[in-house]
Scaffold this motif. Sequence first.
Motif, PDB file in Angstrom:
ATOM      1  N   ASP A 149       0.856  -1.195   0.000  1.00 29.27           N
ATOM      2  CA  ASP A 149       0.000   0.000   0.000  1.00 29.27           C
ATOM      3  C   ASP A 149       0.886   1.238   0.000  1.00 29.27           C
ATOM      4  N   ALA A 150       1.170   1.735  -1.177  1.00 27.31           N
ATOM      5  CA  ALA A 150       2.103   2.862  -1.333  1.00 27.31           C
ATOM      6  C   ALA A 150       1.565   4.175  -0.763  1.00 27.31           C
ATOM      7  N   THR A 151       0.260   4.222  -0.452  1.00 29.79           N
ATOM      8  CA  THR A 151      -0.340   5.469   0.036  1.00 29.79           C
ATOM      9  C   THR A 151      -0.414   5.546   1.554  1.00 29.79           C
ATOM     10  N   CYS A 152      -0.101   4.454   2.250  1.00 31.23           N
ATOM     11  CA  CYS A 152      -0.247   4.449   3.711  1.00 31.23           C
ATOM     12  C   CYS A 152       0.917   5.181   4.385  1.00 31.23           C
ATOM     13  N   LYS A 153       0.745   5.466   5.673  1.00 28.41           N
ATOM     14  CA  LYS A 153       1.769   6.190   6.430  1.00 28.41           C
ATOM     15  C   LYS A 153       3.096   5.429   6.461  1.00 28.41           C
ATOM     16  N   GLY A 154       3.003   4.116   6.630  1.00 26.93           N
ATOM     17  CA  GLY A 154       4.223   3.314   6.706  1.00 26.93           C
ATOM     18  C   GLY A 154       5.064   3.421   5.454  1.00 26.93           C
TER      19      GLY A 154
END
Length: 254
Positions: free
Chosen positions: A232-237
């Motif tokens: 998930d390239a959009t998450c905070k991590g």
Amino acid sequence: MGKVFAVANQKGGVGKTTTSVNLAAGLSILEKKTLLIDADPQANATSALGHEINKTKNIYRIFDSSISVSDAIIKTSIPNLDIITSNIDLVASEIELVDLNDREYIFKKAVNKIKENYDFIIIDCAPSLGLITLNAMVSSDSVIIPIQCEYFALEGLGKLLNTIKSVQKIHNKNLEIEGLLLTMYDTRLRLSNQVVEEVQKHFGKMVFKTIIQRNVKLGEAPSFGEDIISYDATCKGAKNYLSLANEIIKKNKF
């Protein structure tokens, strides 16, 4: 010639493997040729990228001289990222290396043969200060130390810093501390903010500007055999680890 990082902390559960896997992926996505070395018998970095335990091509086979380091390298599904896997057999190396005269330098000799092929080499160390971790530090240019933003954050850090000083004095005078990385940061918790303030106050510029926030996706990604950016390239991590990768690239002027 590439730069080699050992990701180390003898305290477990601080985010060493999460950092090793996702930093390596971030550097690769930023078009840096990267090698991830799983130096933990638990082989979590290996499984986190979807690789099964390989009995013939792994880090233990390098230590027992069964194969060359080049033969142990496996390509991952991520462009620019290769891996040397691990398995439980690596536990035996702690015993088998004891009687060897050059036991601290075995892995350094192997890494030096491939160092020029990569921009960065990331070594995921076990939660211990044994011979395998010592080999990783002797092989490295610098150490990344993950520290979780929790109550016992600084527990054992002094022992680790003393170990690094001993390695510098006896085995690797050029070893540096790349930085302290604050992990599992929760903006809602007063304790997390206190730990950040305390670490930054005591260690100043040694602390990375990037802070890894607590993120459910970081825990989910390994179960799918993916790094956080692929998952998930959009998450905070993902954003945090891309920020860390950029910070390291900038610091090392690549």
